[in-house]
Design an enzyme around this catalytic site. Structure first.
Site, PDB file in Angstrom:
ATOM      1  N   CYS A 108       0.794  -1.237   0.000  1.00 50.76           N
ATOM      2  CA  CYS A 108       0.000   0.000   0.000  1.00 50.76           C
ATOM      3  C   CYS A 108       0.824   1.284   0.000  1.00 50.76           C
ATOM      4  O   CYS A 108       0.317   2.336  -0.375  1.00 50.76           O
ATOM      5  CB  CYS A 108      -0.945  -0.012   1.187  1.00 50.76           C
ATOM      6  SG  CYS A 108      -2.004  -1.447   1.153  1.00 50.76           S
ATOM      7  N   HIS A 243      -3.156   7.227   2.771  1.00 53.07           N
ATOM      8  CA  HIS A 243      -3.645   5.937   2.273  1.00 53.07           C
ATOM      9  C   HIS A 243      -5.061   5.709   2.812  1.00 53.07           C
ATOM     10  O   HIS A 243      -5.313   5.826   4.014  1.00 53.07           O
ATOM     11  CB  HIS A 243      -2.696   4.830   2.702  1.00 53.07           C
ATOM     12  CG  HIS A 243      -3.218   3.457   2.387  1.00 53.07           C
ATOM     13  ND1 HIS A 243      -3.845   3.157   1.202  1.00 53.07           N
ATOM     14  CD2 HIS A 243      -3.216   2.301   3.110  1.00 53.07           C
ATOM     15  CE1 HIS A 243      -4.214   1.887   1.205  1.00 53.07           C
ATOM     16  NE2 HIS A 243      -3.847   1.341   2.347  1.00 53.07           N
ATOM     17  N   ASN A 273     -10.486   0.233   0.338  1.00 51.19           N
ATOM     18  CA  ASN A 273      -9.025   0.291   0.318  1.00 51.19           C
ATOM     19  C   ASN A 273      -8.528  -0.247  -1.028  1.00 51.19           C
ATOM     20  O   ASN A 273      -8.631  -1.443  -1.288  1.00 51.19           O
ATOM     21  CB  ASN A 273      -8.494  -0.553   1.490  1.00 51.19           C
ATOM     22  CG  ASN A 273      -6.978  -0.595   1.549  1.00 51.19           C
ATOM     23  OD1 ASN A 273      -6.291  -0.191   0.615  1.00 51.19           O
ATOM     24  ND2 ASN A 273      -6.456  -1.113   2.653  1.00 51.19           N
TER      25      ASN A 273
END
Ligand code: ACO
Length: 316
Positions: A108, A243, A273
């Site tokens: 990520c 993020h 996500n």
């Protein structure tokens, strides 16, 4: 380094929390209150490569450049259905670029690491224009028999084209080898010499609480140090582009750093996500909504498997 064009692409299928209750015992209420997520986009008949190509073409169009003007393509990608060639090689041919290209696999935090790498290439004169891309399909690495991880993710791709300028104020990267909190194992082809059981596959394993704790503490302290080093305060920053994993993680970082909620924009509610694509998707949305102006200071910060975090400070 300066961003001269952005683009993003999302799958057309919108999956609501209620739709997930068909597959396992969960509820809209549980998902919303624990994560902030209301919907996510999941790939159906399109491919991740198609999304990556569309995002790259949109970024090129926004920059006014042609694919032939690019000196490098750097793509952050954890998985797609090719082990090789890399995603960036496939995108290169499809958009008509001829430059060298490579992928990085940092989960990520990958887009932030790719941007920092791009800055080094620009500063050393190895390149003048770079396409930095993130393309991720995390819905294909969760275990869809389990509710713990499958509710969290969505798919997507986004890109930024960067060129040299003195707008890059620095970055901080942290890797703490903690491979147990978040991992996925892939089965390798067996050989006649295999020691049985050594290379078993395993869908995503996540210690959610530990990931939560590490994300908030690591990103908060990293961003604080980055701002201190550069001589800026939280109020100098237009946007903290974090993020998009969980609204509560974003709120936790906001509580630590301070500032006002408008400095912490979010897309996690609608896209879930999207791993390393979440930061450039949000960036592209802010740019296209004319919310960022030239000269604004922005921070991008990501975290993920490793455990890895990366934060950068730059002028838009
Ligand atoms: N629906 C309903 N109940 C659920 C679900 C679900 N989808 N998932 C778990 N539960 C249950 C658990 O089984 C548990 O039940 P029990 O009390 O009977 O044992 C209960 O809910 C509580 O579970 P917790 O894990 O304690 O819930 P928590 O409040 O910690 O929230 C969550 C879990 C949302 C995963 C949270 O820990 C989190 O967001 N962590 C960060 C995860 C993350 O961001 N991961 C990705 C980051 S890295 C990357 O982007 C790749």
């Amino acid at each position: 380094m300066k961003i001269i064009g952005t683009g993003s692409a999302l799958p057309k299928k919108v999956v609501t929390n209620d739709m997930l209750t068909e597959f396992f015992d969960t509820s809209d209420e549980w998902i919303r209150t624990r994560t902030g997520i209301e919907t996510r986009r999941i790939i159906t008949d399109e491919s991740l490569l198609e999304l990556a190509i569309t995002a790259s073409n949109r970024a090129l169009e926004a920059s006014g450049l042609k694919a032939q003007d690019l000196d490098y393509i750097i793509c952050s990608n954890v998985n797609n259905n090719y082990v090789y060639p890399s995603m960036s090689c496939m995108v290169q041919g499809a958009i008509g670029a001829t430059c060298p290209c490579f992928d990085i696999r940092i989960a990520c935090a990958g887009f932030v690491y790719a941007m920092d790498l791009a800055d080094s290439f620009l500063k050393t004169g190895r390149a003048t224009r770079i396409l930095v891309l993130a393309a991720e399909e995390p819905t294909r690495f969760c275990n869809w028999a389990q509710r713990e991880t499958s509710v969290l993710f969505g798919d997507g791709a986004a890109a930024a084209i960067v060129e040299d300028s003195d707008g890059y104020m620095g970055a901080r990267m942290t890797t703490t080898s903690n491979t147990e909190v978040l991992f996925q194992r892939k089965r390798l082809e067996p050989t006649p010499f295999e020691v049985e059981g050594k290379y078993l596959d395993h869908p995503m394993v996540m210690n959610g609480r530990e990931v939560f704790r590490m994300a908030v503490s690591s990103c908060s302290s990293e961003i604080s140090s980055l701002l201190n080093d550069a001589g800026y305060k939280v109020e100098d920053i237009k946007f903290f582009i974090l993020h998009q994993a969980n609204l509560r993680i974003i709120k936790g970082i906001e509580q630590y750093l301070g500032g006002i909620p408008e400095q912490y924009p979010t897309t996690v509610q609608k896209y879930g996500n999207t791993s390393s694509a979440s930061i450039p998707i949000l960036l592209d949305e802010l740019v296209r909504a004319n919310k960022i102006e030239r000269g604004d200071l922005i921070v991008m910060s990501g975290f993920g498997s490793g455990f890895t975090t990366g934060s950068l400070l730059m002028r838009y």
